[in-house]
Scaffold this motif. Structure first.
Motif, PDB file in Angstrom:
ATOM      1  N   ALA A 100     -47.206 -37.222  36.011  1.00  0.00           N
ATOM      2  CA  ALA A 100     -47.246 -38.231  34.952  1.00  0.00           C
ATOM      3  C   ALA A 100     -45.937 -38.261  34.168  1.00  0.00           C
ATOM      4  O   ALA A 100     -45.441 -39.336  33.804  1.00  0.00           O
ATOM      5  N   LEU A 101     -45.366 -37.103  33.946  1.00  0.00           N
ATOM      6  CA  LEU A 101     -44.108 -37.009  33.217  1.00  0.00           C
ATOM      7  C   LEU A 101     -42.983 -37.719  33.964  1.00  0.00           C
ATOM      8  O   LEU A 101     -42.204 -38.482  33.378  1.00  0.00           O
ATOM      9  N   MET A 102     -42.894 -37.506  35.252  1.00  0.00           N
ATOM     10  CA  MET A 102     -41.847 -38.154  36.046  1.00  0.00           C
ATOM     11  C   MET A 102     -42.071 -39.662  36.115  1.00  0.00           C
ATOM     12  O   MET A 102     -41.125 -40.446  36.028  1.00  0.00           O
ATOM     13  N   GLU A 103     -43.326 -40.059  36.272  1.00  0.00           N
ATOM     14  CA  GLU A 103     -43.627 -41.492  36.349  1.00  0.00           C
ATOM     15  C   GLU A 103     -43.259 -42.190  35.047  1.00  0.00           C
ATOM     16  O   GLU A 103     -42.682 -43.293  35.055  1.00  0.00           O
ATOM     17  N   GLU A 104     -43.553 -41.551  33.920  1.00  0.00           N
ATOM     18  CA  GLU A 104     -43.274 -42.160  32.619  1.00  0.00           C
ATOM     19  C   GLU A 104     -41.768 -42.265  32.358  1.00  0.00           C
ATOM     20  O   GLU A 104     -41.288 -43.275  31.830  1.00  0.00           O
ATOM     21  N   LEU A 142     -42.631 -37.241  42.264  1.00  0.00           N
ATOM     22  CA  LEU A 142     -42.837 -36.347  43.401  1.00  0.00           C
ATOM     23  C   LEU A 142     -44.198 -35.661  43.242  1.00  0.00           C
ATOM     24  O   LEU A 142     -44.658 -35.453  42.115  1.00  0.00           O
ATOM     25  N   PRO A 143     -44.851 -35.295  44.337  1.00  0.00           N
ATOM     26  CA  PRO A 143     -46.124 -34.560  44.242  1.00  0.00           C
ATOM     27  C   PRO A 143     -45.870 -33.100  43.889  1.00  0.00           C
ATOM     28  O   PRO A 143     -46.109 -32.187  44.684  1.00  0.00           O
ATOM     29  N   VAL A 144     -45.386 -32.876  42.663  1.00  0.00           N
ATOM     30  CA  VAL A 144     -44.864 -31.573  42.262  1.00  0.00           C
ATOM     31  C   VAL A 144     -45.916 -30.467  42.342  1.00  0.00           C
ATOM     32  O   VAL A 144     -45.614 -29.334  42.721  1.00  0.00           O
ATOM     33  N   SER A 145     -47.171 -30.782  42.000  1.00  0.00           N
ATOM     34  CA  SER A 145     -48.204 -29.741  41.965  1.00  0.00           C
ATOM     35  C   SER A 145     -48.461 -29.139  43.343  1.00  0.00           C
ATOM     36  O   SER A 145     -48.753 -27.945  43.463  1.00  0.00           O
ATOM     37  N   ALA A 146     -48.380 -29.956  44.381  1.00  0.00           N
ATOM     38  CA  ALA A 146     -48.678 -29.482  45.742  1.00  0.00           C
ATOM     39  C   ALA A 146     -47.431 -29.075  46.516  1.00  0.00           C
ATOM     40  O   ALA A 146     -47.530 -28.318  47.490  1.00  0.00           O
TER      41      ALA A 146
END
Length: 215
Positions: free
Chosen positions: A128-132, A138-142
């Motif tokens: 959400a931070l990157m999108e905002e 990027l799918p940072v969590s995975a």
């Protein structure tokens, strides 16, 4: 006058023909190749991934230096990536056109921040931070698992392997990850090039260097 006694002549020992030598040598070489199993041009062998998977899972503190490319229907750009990861903290430096300058994404104990020339920003998830702030994510969590060739523990997945037993395609959380190349690091084979697709978004990650890091 002494009598000369004739001794029986022994039959000469038959030696293998040259053809039999060639056949025998060929069989030995084939047996040696069969014991090693299939090998690709990079040196990977069948069975290696299964034997090293526990080591890859334990390799949870590292630094990755590489390049990421983003392609959408609207743009095709790239950026340099310097990523430090531990079980409790990550720091991802994204620089270049892809990142619109220099962006530092950090996460610790469920708190995430992104810092750039406009200031420091926070959100509940790194995606959400990157999108905002950047307009893409990027799918940072995975990704800490995906970049090592492992599925994330958070969601169900489908995994395909190549003829050597290495991951070739992983589908998880709406993403499809194709593993295109591998390199050896500290006795382990790790992905060197992978492509992640989500709808019409395509991210190509090329790893220039793996490094072990202290927690």
């Amino acid at each position: 006058m002494p009598t000369l006694t004739s001794l029986p002549l022994r039959s000469p020992v038959a030696l293998p023909s040259p053809r039999l030598w060639v056949v025998g040598l060929t069989l030995l070489l084939l047996a040696g190749c069969a014991s090693q199993g299939p090998v690709d041009e990079s040196g990977r062998q069948a069975g290696q991934w299964e034997r090293q998977q526990a080591d890859v899972e334990a390799f949870d503190s590292w630094t990755l230096v590489g390049k990421a490319g983003l392609r959408t229907p609207e743009e095709n750009v790239s950026a340099n990536l310097d990523w430090n990861q531990t079980p409790y903290y990550f720091r991802m430096l994204i620089s270049g056109p892809f990142g619109g300058g220099r962006n530092v994404l950090e996460g610790r104990e469920g708190r995430f921040s992104l810092s750039n020339s406009d200031g420091r920003f926070e959100a509940e998830t790194p995606e959400a931070l990157m999108e905002e702030q950047l307009g893409w994510s990027l799918p940072v969590s995975a990704m800490p698992d995906w970049v090592r060739g492992l599925p994330s523990e958070n969601d169900s997945y489908q995994l395909e392997t190549d003829e050597l037993g290495f991951p070739s395609r992983l589908a998880q959380d709406g993403w499809e990850i194709d593993y295109r190349d591998w390199e050896q690091f500290e006795g382990m084979w790790l992905p060197r090039r992978l492509i992640m697709n989500y709808g019409d978004v395509r991210i190509t990650l090329v790893v220039n260097q793996w490094q072990a890091s202290d927690e």
